[in-house]
Design a protein around this motif. Structure first.
Motif, mmCIF file in Angstrom:
data_model
loop_
_atom_site.group_PDB
_atom_site.id
_atom_site.type_symbol
_atom_site.label_atom_id
_atom_site.label_comp_id
_atom_site.label_asym_id
_atom_site.label_seq_id
_atom_site.Cartn_x
_atom_site.Cartn_y
_atom_site.Cartn_z
ATOM 1 N N SER A 12 30.490 45.451 23.715
ATOM 2 C CA SER A 12 31.950 45.372 23.770
ATOM 3 C C SER A 12 32.499 44.441 22.704
ATOM 4 N N GLY A 15 32.059 46.287 19.289
ATOM 5 C CA GLY A 15 33.024 47.372 19.141
ATOM 6 C C GLY A 15 34.449 46.876 19.001
ATOM 7 N N TYR A 114 32.068 51.502 15.214
ATOM 8 C CA TYR A 114 32.623 51.836 16.524
ATOM 9 C C TYR A 114 31.930 53.064 17.113
ATOM 10 N N VAL A 118 30.366 53.361 20.935
ATOM 11 C CA VAL A 118 30.829 54.255 22.000
ATOM 12 C C VAL A 118 29.763 55.280 22.377
ATOM 13 N N TYR A 131 32.843 51.678 29.790
ATOM 14 C CA TYR A 131 34.086 51.698 29.024
ATOM 15 C C TYR A 131 35.114 50.746 29.610
ATOM 16 N N SER A 306 40.242 54.297 29.200
ATOM 17 C CA SER A 306 38.914 54.255 29.805
ATOM 18 C C SER A 306 38.550 55.604 30.414
ATOM 19 N N TYR A 309 37.849 58.311 27.767
ATOM 20 C CA TYR A 309 36.477 58.147 27.286
ATOM 21 C C TYR A 309 35.471 58.674 28.309
ATOM 22 N N VAL A 322 32.312 62.040 22.553
ATOM 23 C CA VAL A 322 33.045 60.781 22.527
ATOM 24 C C VAL A 322 33.176 60.233 21.105
ATOM 25 N N GLY A 326 36.540 60.114 18.697
ATOM 26 C CA GLY A 326 37.029 59.002 17.896
ATOM 27 C C GLY A 326 37.770 59.468 16.657
#
Length: 380
Positions: A12, A15, A114, A118, A131, A306, A309, A322, A326
């Protein structure tokens, strides 16, 4: 703390730093206007340049994510991001076109890193919680940046702002070993393109793109909108910081509920809250109204994104949907500032806000259709 939780935290942080220019966008736009002499429209187009790079990075990674070394991908992305952010500190000595190119390439680097993050979250057994943790850090870091930067900018200027971004990218490189591949079974014949061309995947990727378009339409000019409410720059920074901070408990709620209520009902609740907040922004009536509106948007953004995703991850735990999603979020991030820049008038943002409401509704329709197609496929 479990090893899974520690890995989620490390991912986290990595990202969130990869998209830090996005997380502090309103203050960056205001800084370019107040300290570098750009007009409101020019600053919006510069933001769109960064998001264009993000879109290019996401689509390039998305079609090859199953075949790339994620740690090398994260390393490459963060090095590009940090280098371009450091070079952007020369904004006062660069031709405008070269500054635009730097912001575009910076966005590309951030998007590549990123994508590795993810995709790693998508491999988890319960992606909603992963997420959710990610949103906690995104909105927490955004809150800190939006609150502190207005106090720092008079002393450090745009040069110091970009050097701080570059330093954050460099420090985050120590976290890249948390990024992992999803282990797929050998007999699994599915490739990226087959996943991406399913109706449910196309609909949710379009939906998340439109959701980000709507969010970034108001977010790009939220600092300027606050001025229309009669607030000072410091009060606006405080309000935006609180807004992002409110995204933290909102994301924690996602972690707690997981998939207990499915994905679409929580997502629709977030869209409804966003629309209510935009209606408040249409009628400037002082500080309380502005704080309430942007606070609601912080809650809704963290919560809704969230679940967007999570829908993508459940369609494809391998991460293709996913990651290519992006690309669509980056396109939304481009379209949002660009569309807002085309609609904005001097000290007039009603057209921006009203259009964003319509885009939210369309995003909700597409997400609902995606879940319908996915549920029908699972039951058949």
């Amino acid at each position: 703390m479990s090893s899974v939780a520690i890995r989620h935290i490390r991912l986290s942080i990595l990202g969130s730093v990869a998209i830090l220019p996005i997380l502090i966008l309103p203050t960056m736009v205001g800084a370019l206007i107040d300290y570098s002499g750009f007009t409101e429209a020019e600053a919006g187009w510069l933001a769109a340049a960064g998001f264009t790079g993000s879109a290019l990075g996401a689509i390039a990674a998305g079609f090859r994510i199953r075949h790339l070394d994620p740690q090398k991908l994260a390393l490459f992305g963060m090095l590009v991001l940090g280098t371009c952010d450091a070079a952007s500190a020369l904004v006062g000595h660069l031709p405008v076109w070269s500054f635009v190119v730097l912001r575009l390439v910076s966005g590309l680097g951030g998007a590549v890193a990123y994508a590795a993050v993810v995709a790693s979250f998508a491999a988890a057994a319960n992606p909603e919680r992963g997420y959710g943790v990610f949103m906690v850090f995104q909105f927490g870091l955004s809150a800190v940046g939006l609150y502190i930067l207005p106090y720092l900018l008079p002393a450090i200027g745009v040069i110091g702002m970009y050097l701080m971004l570059a330093a954050a990218a460099g420090l985050s490189l120590t976290l890249r070993n948390s990024v992992v591949h999803r282990e797929t079974e050998r007999e699994e014949p599915v490739v990226e393109l087959q996943m991406l061309l399913r109706p449910a995947a196309i609909l949710i990727m379009l939906g998340i793109g439109l959701y980000e378009t709507a969010n970034f339409m108001q977010y790009t000019y939220s600092e300027r909108i606050g001025i229309g409410f009669g607030l000072s720059n410091f009060r606006i920074g405080e309000a935006l910081g609180i807004s992002s901070l409110l995204g933290v408990p909102s994301a924690l709620l996602v972690v707690l509920i997981g998939d207990r209520f499915g994905q679409i009902r929580p997502l629709l609740a977030a869209v409804i809250l966003s629309i209510v907040a935009h209606v408040l922004l249409l009628f400037p009536s002082g500080a309380v109204s502005y704080y309430l509106a942007v606070g609601s948007l912080g809650v809704a953004w963290a919560f809704g994104l969230s679940f967007f995703y999570a829908i993508e991850a459940r369609l494809d735990p391998g991460g293709s949907v996913v990651v290519v999603g992006g690309f669509f979020t980056s396109c939304g991030s481009v379209a949002g500032p660009a569309l807002a820049a085309s609609l904005v008038r001097p000290d007039e943002f009603a057209g921006v806000i009203a259009t964003a409401i319509g885009v939210y509704l369309l995003a909700a329709i597409l997400a609902t259709m995606s879940v319908y197609y996915y549920s029908r496929r699972i039951s058949s």
